[in-house]
Design an enzyme around this catalytic site. Structure first.
Site, mmCIF file in Angstrom:
data_model
loop_
_atom_site.group_PDB
_atom_site.id
_atom_site.type_symbol
_atom_site.label_atom_id
_atom_site.label_comp_id
_atom_site.label_asym_id
_atom_site.label_seq_id
_atom_site.Cartn_x
_atom_site.Cartn_y
_atom_site.Cartn_z
ATOM 1 N N GLY A 1 0.852 -1.187 0.000
ATOM 2 C CA GLY A 1 0.000 0.000 0.000
ATOM 3 C C GLY A 1 0.884 1.231 0.000
ATOM 4 O O GLY A 1 1.850 1.310 0.775
ATOM 5 N N ASN B 1 5.692 9.955 -11.938
ATOM 6 C CA ASN B 1 6.790 9.480 -12.770
ATOM 7 C C ASN B 1 6.649 10.132 -14.144
ATOM 8 O O ASN B 1 5.729 10.925 -14.399
ATOM 9 C CB ASN B 1 6.820 7.954 -12.843
ATOM 10 C CG ASN B 1 5.558 7.350 -13.456
ATOM 11 O OD1 ASN B 1 4.928 7.945 -14.336
ATOM 12 N ND2 ASN B 1 5.179 6.166 -13.002
ATOM 13 N N ASP C 1 7.573 4.725 -4.077
ATOM 14 C CA ASP C 1 7.204 5.004 -2.686
ATOM 15 C C ASP C 1 8.452 5.267 -1.843
ATOM 16 O O ASP C 1 8.463 6.149 -0.978
ATOM 17 C CB ASP C 1 6.431 3.822 -2.096
ATOM 18 C CG ASP C 1 5.129 3.540 -2.830
ATOM 19 O OD1 ASP C 1 4.594 4.462 -3.472
ATOM 20 O OD2 ASP C 1 4.652 2.399 -2.759
#
Length: 324
Positions: A48, A195, A257
């Site tokens: 997550g 990105n 992340d």
């Protein structure tokens, strides 16, 4: 600096396909795709985006506040995050739903096909940031990561109304969002993360040019894969930071992340944007060398040795002062 990280909390089911996805597609039959991939292995991992980012920040000692919704099966995951320096007291626990699931297959070229089951994540829209801020005293920055779309909109609007700086980070949710939603979520953000592919998609869906988006956000942070990251601000020269040399490439899941975790930790320390981006790229490199998003170990001496090699002694001395 108190940073809250909102976003999905999930369990990742990661599989590896030994071939190439591209070899399985027939150009004139893409409208009727029906494929099944026989995979070599299965890894079940904690994941997550919200939890991944918070875990990385916890590893760096910046005590992030995780804000999201999980299921009644969250106890072991919570204990893991608590042990690794994450404040989980603002996680909402569903009484009826399981924690979300991400199922992803990676091919030999490190391309990925994934599906996401929301589960308890749908209850994230019920979380009020004021309650979080009152509990910890105040919030200096809120990262609004990929989550229940209604939660992302609510948290963004609440940050605006309460004058809390926020970072917009749509990542996986950008595919299902329309232009109007994206315009709402990024307007006024102190930081906009994406990105390189998502950058183009944001511009396409909103109808705004790169310059127009830069006029609406404080900083635009674009990760460039193996080429590192570019940070842009309206009217100023961009900052570009390269990646450290990889020891191996095991699994790209969670690399973005990890970059955010390192970058946000740098902001919490008060270092420059360039230095924060370097910390993010170093942490992202550790993740790409590991299968799973929270399976890496941040051994400080090893981290600093590699950071010094990549970015020099002066940069390392500045980071070392905060890393301990």
């Amino acid at each position: 600096m108190r940073i809250a990280v909102t976003g999905s909390i999930a369990t990742d089911h990661l599989m590896t396909f030994p071939g190439r996805f591209a070899d399985q597609f027939v150009a004139d039959q893409l409208h009727t795709v029906s494929l099944s991939f026989l995979v070599d292995n299965l890894d079940v991992r904690r994941g997550g985006v919200g939890a991944n980012i918070a875990f990385g920040m916890g590893q760096l000692g910046t005590q992030p506040i995780l804000v999201g919704a999980a299921g009644f099966d969250f106890d072991q995951y919570r204990a893991w995050l608590d042990r690794h320096g994450v404040d989980t007291d603002s996680v909402r626990i569903s009484e009826t739903l399981h924690t979300a699931r991400f199922v992803c297959t990676t091919d030999a070229d490190h391309n990925q096909i994934g599906s996401f089951y929301t589960g308890a994540m749908s209850e994230a829209r019920l979380i009020e940031l004021k309650t979080v801020a009152d509990r910890v005293g105040s919030l200096d920055l809120v990262l609004i990561g990929a989550d229940d779309p209604e939660a992302m909109l609510r948290h963004t609007e609440e940050c605006r109304s309460r004058n809390i700086p926020f970072a917009a980070d749509f990542s996986q949710q950008i595919a299902r969002m329309g232009g109007e939603e994206i315009r709402i979520l990024l307007d006024g953000a102190t930081y906009l993360f994406s990105n390189e592919y998502e950058k183009g998609l944001i511009e396409s869906k909103t109808g705004w040019s790169d310059a127009e988006i830069l006029s609406k956000v404080g900083h635009r942070v674009t990760t460039l894969g193996s080429r590192g990251v570019r940070i842009e601000r309206a009217g100023e020269d961009p900052i570009e930071v390269g990646c450290p040399e990889e020891e191996r490439k095991a699994d790209p899941t969670g690399v973005g992340d990890a970059f955010r975790a390192g970058f946000l930790s740098g902001l919490a320390w008060g270092v420059s944007l360039e230095r924060a981006a370097q910390v993010g790229c170093m942490l992202a490199t550790l993740v790409i060398e590991t299968v799973g998003t929270q399976e890496y170990q941040l051994r400080r001496a090893h981290f600093m040795d590699r950071f010094t090699k990549a970015y020099g002694v002066d940069a390392a001395e500045e980071v070392q002062a905060h890393l301990g």
